[in-house]
Design an enzyme around this catalytic site. Sequence first.
Site, PDB file in Angstrom:
ATOM      1  N   CYS A  25      -0.988 -10.554  -9.792  1.00 45.99           N
ATOM      2  CA  CYS A  25      -0.020 -10.209 -10.813  1.00 45.99           C
ATOM      3  C   CYS A  25       0.529 -11.442 -11.194  1.00 45.99           C
ATOM      4  O   CYS A  25       0.403 -12.635 -10.584  1.00 45.99           O
ATOM      5  CB  CYS A  25       0.826  -9.200 -10.496  1.00 45.99           C
ATOM      6  SG  CYS A  25       2.111  -9.907  -8.804  1.00 45.99           S
ATOM      7  N   CYS A  28       2.331 -13.387  -8.570  1.00 43.16           N
ATOM      8  CA  CYS A  28       1.435 -14.220  -7.555  1.00 43.16           C
ATOM      9  C   CYS A  28       1.218 -15.536  -8.449  1.00 43.16           C
ATOM     10  O   CYS A  28       1.295 -16.858  -7.779  1.00 43.16           O
ATOM     11  CB  CYS A  28       0.189 -13.498  -7.294  1.00 43.16           C
ATOM     12  SG  CYS A  28       0.378 -11.887  -6.607  1.00 43.16           S
ATOM     13  N   ASP A 485     -11.848 -34.761 -44.146  1.00 48.31           N
ATOM     14  CA  ASP A 485     -12.656 -35.836 -44.324  1.00 48.31           C
ATOM     15  C   ASP A 485     -13.704 -35.435 -45.413  1.00 48.31           C
ATOM     16  O   ASP A 485     -14.284 -34.375 -45.403  1.00 48.31           O
ATOM     17  CB  ASP A 485     -13.293 -36.128 -43.134  1.00 48.31           C
ATOM     18  CG  ASP A 485     -14.296 -37.463 -43.389  1.00 48.31           C
ATOM     19  OD1 ASP A 485     -13.918 -38.332 -44.043  1.00 48.31           O
ATOM     20  OD2 ASP A 485     -15.442 -37.485 -43.079  1.00 48.31           O
ATOM     21  N   ASP A 684     -15.847 -35.666 -38.920  1.00 50.17           N
ATOM     22  CA  ASP A 684     -17.241 -35.711 -38.176  1.00 50.17           C
ATOM     23  C   ASP A 684     -17.443 -36.943 -37.848  1.00 50.17           C
ATOM     24  O   ASP A 684     -18.467 -37.244 -37.078  1.00 50.17           O
ATOM     25  CB  ASP A 684     -18.349 -35.203 -39.257  1.00 50.17           C
ATOM     26  CG  ASP A 684     -18.760 -36.087 -39.895  1.00 50.17           C
ATOM     27  OD1 ASP A 684     -18.083 -36.866 -40.753  1.00 50.17           O
ATOM     28  OD2 ASP A 684     -19.978 -36.443 -40.126  1.00 50.17           O
ATOM     29  N   ASP A 688     -12.873 -40.779 -38.112  1.00 45.07           N
ATOM     30  CA  ASP A 688     -12.082 -39.827 -38.050  1.00 45.07           C
ATOM     31  C   ASP A 688     -11.361 -39.565 -36.955  1.00 45.07           C
ATOM     32  O   ASP A 688     -10.332 -38.868 -36.659  1.00 45.07           O
ATOM     33  CB  ASP A 688     -13.005 -38.479 -38.513  1.00 45.07           C
ATOM     34  CG  ASP A 688     -13.471 -38.596 -39.946  1.00 45.07           C
ATOM     35  OD1 ASP A 688     -12.831 -39.195 -40.537  1.00 45.07           O
ATOM     36  OD2 ASP A 688     -14.421 -38.127 -39.937  1.00 45.07           O
TER      37      ASP A 688
END
Length: 801
Positions: A25, A28, A485, A684, A688
């Site tokens: 739980c 714990c 971009d 990409d 960037d």
Amino acid sequence: MTTTQTPAPAAPSERVVIPVTGMTCAACQGRVQRTLSRTPGVVDASVNLMMGNATVSYDPAAVTPDALVATIRDTGYGAELPRPDVSAFDEQAARDHAQTEEFHDLRTKAIASGVVGALAMVLSMPLMVAETHGVVADPFMRWAMHALTPALRGVAPWLYAIPAAAISWTLLVVTLGVMAWAGRDFYVRAWAAFRHHAADMNTLIAVGTGAAFVYSAVATVAPQLFRAAGLAPDVYYEAVVIIIALILTGNAFEARAKRQTSAALRALAALQPPTARVARPTPDGGTEEVDLPIEAVRAGDVVLVRPGERVPVDGEVLAGASAVDESMLTGESIPVEKAVGDRVIGGTINRTGAFRFRATTLGADSVLARIVRLMRDAQGSRAPIQALADRISAVFVPVVLSIAIATFTAWFVVAHATGTPVGAATVRAFAAAVAVLIIACPCAMGLAVPTAVMVATGRGAALGVLIKGGEALQRAGDVTTVVLDKTGTVTEGRPAVTDVVVANGASEDELLRLIASLETMSEHPLAEAIVRAARDRGLALAAPETFASATGRGATGVVDGRAIAVGNAALMRDWAVDVGPLADAAARLAGDGRTPMYAAVDGALAGVVAVADPIRAMSRDAIARLRALGLDVVMLTGDHRTTAEAIARAAGIAHVVAEVLPEGKVAEVRRLQAAGRVVAMVGDGVNDAPALVQADVGIAVGSGADVAVEAADVALMRGDLAGAVDAIALSRRTMRTMKQNLFWAFVYNVVGIPIAAGVLYPAFGLLLSPILASAAMAFSSVSVVSNSLRLRGARLSTSRS
């Protein structure tokens, strides 16, 4: 005199993921995490209840992984270091096996204890004769006495002839057996928590059922003590057994649902075929094809794949061609054509032709293994919203224990004060306190956030979107501005010749042949586009006799004895070439988002060649979907403003920031953040990466550079913007699910505990039986997990065209 203190350098940290067993739980989970966080040398600790592990960043000079394992064990839970030679696939297989074993074990215990509980209830019926007990407050017991007793007396009258003491002793032995076998874990874990001065779900169950059992055992062993006090020696053995059975039933359903949350990860791990057909040399100097276990394949091996087979490992096609279904990894449903030189990914399905390829990356470095590892890390991470559940669960159990004591006291005092005999008042107060303990288990709170994270990351993977953890998932839902971009993100990132305009009736192919021959000596992307266009037309290129590059202007040289110059207007001026006759055509091409280049042959203007980077097929639709989500869309590019604005218009983007270098992209993202915007950056390329890190959420297009993917919070496995839309829409849906889960988990306890304590009894005579409380507790956990599982089939807020 002043002194300046130099900040101490940050200590280098390492990271380890430690499997933890025995957590059931939120309490714990919180206990293990608090203990690890307080350990000297620990930089950061994150414990995941669903994954059953602890991710710890630590200073190796101050603490060791073995010491961290010992620290976890000291909290009362199991822990061991992962084996270094185990692959991500083996780890997932072991985890699946453990989850299956857990489910089967819980199901067996739940069914067995449920059957025993039903028999115990029947056997208890003669002890619950209404005539000897008067009015019974417990509604479940009252229903059993009035509805079942007459029927049972008619069917099995012999049962009522058995002495009550014999029945009580039999029930004591049977109940003790159920508690020792089916309920053993509850009591062992509760005792472990007690030894470490803590309390968790097991504490509540152990105290509740243990109190009922001890009360019943005293009534069985020494009934005269009760009779001397004017009390009937009632026993509650059947309640103990049924409570254990119902809680185990809830745990079994929970374990089954938890297995389903990792279905996407399991499906990914199952993509890798067990064997590969490899060409190996024979003693006579030839080659033969042999099927080898995947572990025996080495980098450089030539592998054969036939139609319908899975590609066993990553590699590069050497011979043959085919269409490969990569949908399991990228979400793209259309098979991708593969030819010599193309890259293939292990786990994908070869659809049409046969081909041979050279194995490149294997084992832990393969694309599939990295994706599985990434998903495991993501599912093991925590969303910031989890902190709310952690803070509540940290104080929840002690508060519930206090409420149970207060409930017992209040019921006893009020009942006795209104004339209820001491014995009856004690029994009623006891039942209400046990109901509070049982119904208040915080299981649902511990499952509310991690189950949603697990299902959402799996759903994202199915869409070709890898979300690197709960924090990224939550931040993506808050995004207000998406910065794109241009090259490689909005556009294909692969320039192509779009127009060839010739002057004075010159031959278009001849002009293209001459300048392409010259450009074979250049490595510029625009030069590559011109050469590719000439070869696509089947033109025979010549080797240039001379070549010179004019940086920022173009190139010059001699081809077939003719002086060639190709470049911008500045280069033409240097060559005293008048571009006036084609200036309007060049301006028109630039206005359409293309890059025009003048070409001169033997000192005379010969034409204009335009090169453009075409917009990706899905970009317009994806940008429209982003705007439909209420997001501002901005395009960043280092290109000339005229070209950038033309592409933005074509893609449906209103805001453009052009002619910026990588540091300029970072500055623009910072400017937006300073204006209060929550920014997602989609890119990409290597250039960037700084902006991806600066943004609140970095999204890397999968076809881009590895640097960009590493720097991003979200990686798109297919090369289009639709994945970015899916990531943001999925994040918003997931956050709604998390909030629903937390709301229902909290409301369940806020409403359930007072009812169990008996606040409705004065007005409506309604009192919650401990048996009904245990059923409600089990239902709460199952409902939270089921709500998270709805994300697997969630329709995202915008649809693709």
